[in-house]
Design a protein around this motif. Structure first.
Motif, mmCIF file in Angstrom:
data_model
loop_
_atom_site.group_PDB
_atom_site.id
_atom_site.type_symbol
_atom_site.label_atom_id
_atom_site.label_comp_id
_atom_site.label_asym_id
_atom_site.label_seq_id
_atom_site.Cartn_x
_atom_site.Cartn_y
_atom_site.Cartn_z
ATOM 1 N N UNK A 79 -8.522 -5.615 8.036
ATOM 2 C CA UNK A 79 -7.979 -4.274 7.770
ATOM 3 C C UNK A 79 -7.290 -4.236 6.407
ATOM 4 N N UNK A 80 -6.508 -5.282 6.127
ATOM 5 C CA UNK A 80 -5.725 -5.288 4.878
ATOM 6 C C UNK A 80 -6.614 -5.369 3.637
ATOM 7 N N UNK A 81 -7.816 -5.907 3.796
ATOM 8 C CA UNK A 81 -8.723 -5.943 2.645
ATOM 9 C C UNK A 81 -9.076 -4.538 2.179
ATOM 10 N N UNK A 82 -9.025 -3.577 3.103
ATOM 11 C CA UNK A 82 -9.364 -2.200 2.744
ATOM 12 C C UNK A 82 -8.175 -1.369 2.311
ATOM 13 N N UNK A 83 -6.978 -1.999 2.294
ATOM 14 C CA UNK A 83 -5.757 -1.261 1.930
ATOM 15 C C UNK A 83 -5.068 -2.020 0.804
ATOM 16 N N UNK A 84 -5.128 -1.495 -0.413
ATOM 17 C CA UNK A 84 -4.418 -2.117 -1.521
ATOM 18 C C UNK A 84 -2.936 -1.811 -1.423
ATOM 19 N N UNK A 85 -2.104 -2.734 -1.923
ATOM 20 C CA UNK A 85 -0.651 -2.490 -1.898
ATOM 21 C C UNK A 85 -0.059 -2.915 -3.232
ATOM 22 N N UNK A 86 0.713 -2.019 -3.811
ATOM 23 C CA UNK A 86 1.400 -2.306 -5.076
ATOM 24 C C UNK A 86 2.894 -2.175 -4.806
ATOM 25 N N UNK A 87 3.627 -3.250 -5.085
ATOM 26 C CA UNK A 87 5.049 -3.309 -4.742
ATOM 27 C C UNK A 87 5.915 -2.978 -5.955
ATOM 28 N N UNK A 151 -1.675 -3.711 -10.109
ATOM 29 C CA UNK A 151 -2.559 -2.621 -9.667
ATOM 30 C C UNK A 151 -4.015 -3.083 -9.737
ATOM 31 N N UNK A 152 -4.372 -3.776 -10.827
ATOM 32 C CA UNK A 152 -5.739 -4.289 -10.956
ATOM 33 C C UNK A 152 -6.070 -5.237 -9.802
ATOM 34 N N UNK A 153 -5.098 -6.054 -9.420
ATOM 35 C CA UNK A 153 -5.306 -6.982 -8.294
ATOM 36 C C UNK A 153 -5.638 -6.210 -7.013
ATOM 37 N N UNK A 154 -4.930 -5.109 -6.787
ATOM 38 C CA UNK A 154 -5.217 -4.287 -5.605
ATOM 39 C C UNK A 154 -6.593 -3.635 -5.720
ATOM 40 N N UNK A 155 -6.940 -3.143 -6.913
ATOM 41 C CA UNK A 155 -8.210 -2.435 -7.104
ATOM 42 C C UNK A 155 -9.416 -3.365 -6.990
ATOM 43 N N UNK A 162 -4.895 2.946 -1.470
ATOM 44 C CA UNK A 162 -3.879 2.116 -2.128
ATOM 45 C C UNK A 162 -2.497 2.693 -1.825
ATOM 46 N N UNK A 163 -1.599 1.814 -1.370
ATOM 47 C CA UNK A 163 -0.206 2.168 -1.105
ATOM 48 C C UNK A 163 0.640 1.714 -2.288
ATOM 49 N N UNK A 164 1.466 2.598 -2.801
ATOM 50 C CA UNK A 164 2.363 2.258 -3.913
ATOM 51 C C UNK A 164 3.806 2.391 -3.427
ATOM 52 N N UNK A 165 4.552 1.286 -3.453
ATOM 53 C CA UNK A 165 5.955 1.312 -3.009
ATOM 54 C C UNK A 165 6.865 1.205 -4.226
ATOM 55 N N UNK A 166 7.375 2.346 -4.681
ATOM 56 C CA UNK A 166 8.280 2.389 -5.842
ATOM 57 C C UNK A 166 7.704 1.630 -7.033
ATOM 58 N N UNK A 167 6.476 1.950 -7.470
ATOM 59 C CA UNK A 167 5.804 1.092 -8.456
ATOM 60 C C UNK A 167 6.464 1.066 -9.832
#
Length: 246
Positions: A79-87, A151-155, A162-167
């Motif tokens: 599942x997580x492979x389909x959801x990018x996350x940027x912290x 971001x590139x790592x997530x893409x 893609x989820x962005x948490x206070x990027x």
């Protein structure tokens, strides 16, 4: 209306006796950029982290492409492979180049051979405007460049969402624009994004929908022009006037 990529139903999260999310319902459609705003402690980041089970919800459902990812039999790594996350923090490995950081998951998780992984990694770095920094190490990059590598790592995993948490909150003000520029480009290319951020001007300009959270609940949501220009709820008006006053 196409089926939502992400659907939260009655999402709850408690830490001990403290209820952080109180039954949140939210859906994100394909190609939509949804912005979550609200005061600190309102549950925004917790909500985001429940979407890929970095936090385990206490109740409710999280559906990604129709699949309830809280079901006991779910392979959460798939599942997580389909959801990018940027912290907020870039979480780059200091001993690896930008390209090394971006290709690590491609090789470890997707089991790609190095040439294919590097081709995809370079393409992802090009998308964030850092093609020429592929061999630079994190300590040779500005904060804004490091966040763009993240971001590139997530893409590179080609996620559906893609989820962005206070990027941008860890960045110097003059570096924020480069990261927001990348997010704007992603929106133009049709990436589905759920963003927690204090960048109100960006939310007003780029979001399809703005969600205002307070005390673990969604108080108000709608197009940016409505939420910012004519908020219906007193709590939203109070928050926005305080933020505007800064």
């Amino acid at each position: 209306m196409s089926a939502p990529i992400l659907q939260l139903s009655g999402l709850k999260k408690s830490f001990g006796p403290i209820e952080v999310l109180r039954g949140v319902d939210l859906s994100v459609a394909p190609r939509e950029l949804v912005f979550i705003i609200g005061p600190s402690g309102s549950g925004k980041s917790t909500l985001l982290r429940c979407c890929n089970r970095l936090e385990e919800p206490s109740g409710g459902e999280v559906r990604v492409n129709g699949e309830n990812i809280l079901d006991p039999g779910v392979n959460i790594n798939r599942v997580r492979r389909g959801i990018g996350m940027v912290f907020q923090s870039f979480n780059l490995y200091p001993h690896m180049s930008a390209l090394g950081n971006v290709t690590l998951a491609l090789r470890r998780v997707l089991k790609l051979k190095r040439p294919e992984a590097e081709e995809r990694g370079r393409a992802a770095l090009a998308r964030v405007g850092l093609a020429e920094k592929a061999l630079a190490y994190p300590n040779e990059l500005s904060g804004g460049q490091q966040q763009r590598v993240a971001i590139a790592r997530a893409l590179a995993l080609e996620p559906a969402l893609v989820l962005f948490d206070e990027p941008t909150s860890a960045l110097d003000p003059e570096l924020v624009g480069s990261v927001l520029g990348v997010m704007r480009d992603l929106r133009e290319s049709g990436m589905t994004m759920l963003v927690v951020s204090h960048e109100m001007a960006f939310a007003r300009e780029a979001a399809d929908r703005v969600v205002f959270m307070n005390d673990g609940e969604i108080v108000e949501e709608g197009p940016p022009a409505e939420v910012f220009g004519n908020p219906r709820q007193p709590r939203t008006r109070e928050f926005l006037s305080r933020v505007a006053g800064h």
